[in-house]
Design a protein around this motif. Sequence first.
Motif, PDB file in Angstrom:
ATOM      1  N   TYR A   6      83.199  35.039  24.352  1.00 25.21           N
ATOM      2  CA  TYR A   6      82.554  33.737  24.653  1.00 25.21           C
ATOM      3  C   TYR A   6      82.826  33.555  26.409  1.00 25.21           C
ATOM      4  O   TYR A   6      83.951  34.216  26.800  1.00 25.21           O
ATOM      5  N   GLU A  90      72.885  25.446  19.836  1.00 21.11           N
ATOM      6  CA  GLU A  90      72.745  26.282  18.766  1.00 21.11           C
ATOM      7  C   GLU A  90      74.275  27.017  18.300  1.00 21.11           C
ATOM      8  O   GLU A  90      74.920  27.560  19.153  1.00 21.11           O
ATOM      9  N   ARG A  91      74.346  27.415  17.057  1.00 20.28           N
ATOM     10  CA  ARG A  91      75.462  28.187  16.541  1.00 20.28           C
ATOM     11  C   ARG A  91      75.393  29.792  16.633  1.00 20.28           C
ATOM     12  O   ARG A  91      74.091  30.107  16.419  1.00 20.28           O
ATOM     13  N   THR A  92      76.060  30.453  17.087  1.00 18.94           N
ATOM     14  CA  THR A  92      75.974  31.902  16.918  1.00 18.94           C
ATOM     15  C   THR A  92      77.335  32.592  16.681  1.00 18.94           C
ATOM     16  O   THR A  92      78.256  31.812  16.358  1.00 18.94           O
ATOM     17  N   ASP A  93      77.104  33.789  16.602  1.00 23.13           N
ATOM     18  CA  ASP A  93      78.450  34.749  15.972  1.00 23.13           C
ATOM     19  C   ASP A  93      79.537  34.456  17.276  1.00 23.13           C
ATOM     20  O   ASP A  93      80.718  34.697  16.633  1.00 23.13           O
ATOM     21  N   GLY A  95      80.317  31.818  18.714  1.00 24.30           N
ATOM     22  CA  GLY A  95      80.478  30.502  19.027  1.00 24.30           C
ATOM     23  C   GLY A  95      79.377  29.500  19.108  1.00 24.30           C
ATOM     24  O   GLY A  95      78.619  29.395  18.238  1.00 24.30           O
ATOM     25  N   TYR A  96      79.247  28.958  20.160  1.00 22.56           N
ATOM     26  CA  TYR A  96      78.191  27.930  20.398  1.00 22.56           C
ATOM     27  C   TYR A  96      77.351  28.085  21.707  1.00 22.56           C
ATOM     28  O   TYR A  96      78.063  28.548  22.909  1.00 22.56           O
ATOM     29  N   ARG A  97      75.930  28.291  21.525  1.00 24.68           N
ATOM     30  CA  ARG A  97      75.042  28.579  22.615  1.00 24.68           C
ATOM     31  C   ARG A  97      74.693  27.334  23.431  1.00 24.68           C
ATOM     32  O   ARG A  97      73.947  26.228  22.412  1.00 24.68           O
ATOM     33  N   THR A 114      77.961  30.420  26.495  1.00 24.61           N
ATOM     34  CA  THR A 114      78.213  30.338  25.230  1.00 24.61           C
ATOM     35  C   THR A 114      80.026  30.110  25.079  1.00 24.61           C
ATOM     36  O   THR A 114      80.662  30.344  26.179  1.00 24.61           O
ATOM     37  N   LEU A 284      72.590  19.835  15.317  1.00 23.49           N
ATOM     38  CA  LEU A 284      73.796  20.846  14.896  1.00 23.49           C
ATOM     39  C   LEU A 284      73.932  20.734  13.505  1.00 23.49           C
ATOM     40  O   LEU A 284      74.662  21.421  12.816  1.00 23.49           O
ATOM     41  N   VAL A 308      80.943  19.425  11.658  1.00 22.93           N
ATOM     42  CA  VAL A 308      80.490  20.925  11.970  1.00 22.93           C
ATOM     43  C   VAL A 308      81.910  21.164  12.627  1.00 22.93           C
ATOM     44  O   VAL A 308      82.316  20.875  13.926  1.00 22.93           O
ATOM     45  N   VAL A 311      83.039  21.550  16.596  1.00 23.60           N
ATOM     46  CA  VAL A 311      82.139  20.561  17.466  1.00 23.60           C
ATOM     47  C   VAL A 311      82.903  19.229  17.469  1.00 23.60           C
ATOM     48  O   VAL A 311      83.175  18.439  16.244  1.00 23.60           O
TER      49      VAL A 311
END
Length: 487
Positions: A6, A90-93, A95-97, A114, A284, A308, A311
């Motif tokens: 990240y 948005e959630r990604t592999d 972490g968060y984008r 990220t 989210l 979440v 977050v």
Amino acid sequence: MAEPAYDVAVAVVGAGPAGLTAATTMAGRGLRVVLLDAGPRPGGQYFRHHDDASADSYGVGFRALRSALAGYVASGDLVHRPRHQVWTLERTDAGYRVHALDESDGEPRPWATTAAALLVATGAHDRHVPFPGWDLPGVVAAGGAQALLKGSGVLVGRRIVVAGTGPFLLPVASGLAEGGATVVGVYEAAHPTRYLAHTRVLARHPRRFAEAAAYAGRLARHRVPYRVGHAVVAAHGTDQVTGVTIARLNADRRPVPGSERLLPCDVIAVGYGFSPQLDLLVELGCELDVDASGAASVRVDYDQCTSVDGVYSAGETTGVGGAGLAQVEGELAGLAVVAARGVPVEQARIRRLRARRAALRSFAAVLDDVHALPADWLAALPDDTLVCRCEEVTAGAVRHAVRDLGATDPRAVKLFTRAGMGWCQGRICAATTLAMTAQLTARLPSVEDVTAMVRRPLAQPVPLGVLAALTGVEDDPPTPPTPPSDH
């Protein structure tokens, strides 16, 4: 398993009291932080009004925060991105984008990064209450009137009526009077006797009485009348406000027939509190809390963590409570993120902050009770009064959707009438639509109702060219140094 890559440890969205406090708290303990805000300078809607000459405790506190921010930016521990409008998360592999519009050079361009964790502190916006004529030019939100004056030195008018409910009316009215406007009067819908039921809580906040007395003194110096138990019932004019009808309210906060009074003015600054800005959090999937009036806030635990994982949220998004509470929650959230990253934190400090948060939340609950809108505040709204100004949806159209078209929830009302589908995307009319639907269907607003009105996949307007170019967005990650091992 190796930790996903990240760009930063945490991205903070919003540089108001909560976000600014959280970001400096985390940067001071060695975390890599990026702080994004739509404004050109830190402070949010509250602190941006304090210049270097401010001698009150809030001004002094802001200067300390701003100095800390400048120090961490200079050392590379924190990256501050002003004029960056975050439009989706948005959630990604990894972490968060975080997707934002970089408007720092005038021409919007996409920006993304990220983060391992997010802290959303997007604050609140004015809550609007419709009445006949509220769509006329010259009817403005009290917060908007103050923002223009304090941010740009612009008076919204020369002869101004300030009305609504809540302590915020006092600084707005005194600021306008000191700025050179003729404030015809301040008309508070609630009555101070309602505070008598909360003396135990109020006794723990003597500073609030001093603040109120100071504002009262300023109004007295400018000979501004202050009337309690009075409210705006109609605005008058053709192309511009020329007057307002004020009426006295009875014990049920209904206008007393025969008490109406017409006041000439060119501006009506109306303030009925604030609504948390929740769109990014809702998208989210963060859980919300909704009270009987339909007022919503994001649900957080003792550490300001949402439902979440990774977050966090602080400030008005967790329930409107003022700048002091926002700072306390911001520091608690910052310390929680620090602890989650394996950095030791001061437990005694956390205990003191939690106690302070509880006390400030209790005071905020008193304000909510004293200055609450009556349960049937929309029952007497004439059918031809606009509810949604963007789409020109009237109160009669909302009633028709429920009574004649079979709408049973706000989402159906929205689809039938287009209320909430205009330029503001429901920020102005969502609360009214929720309240009217609940009243007409004889049921309390639910979390699903609120979510349907505030969910926005795009939290801010985004040029189509930016969306089309997303595949070519290159990260612009901050590269502060590795946290020192002794933190």
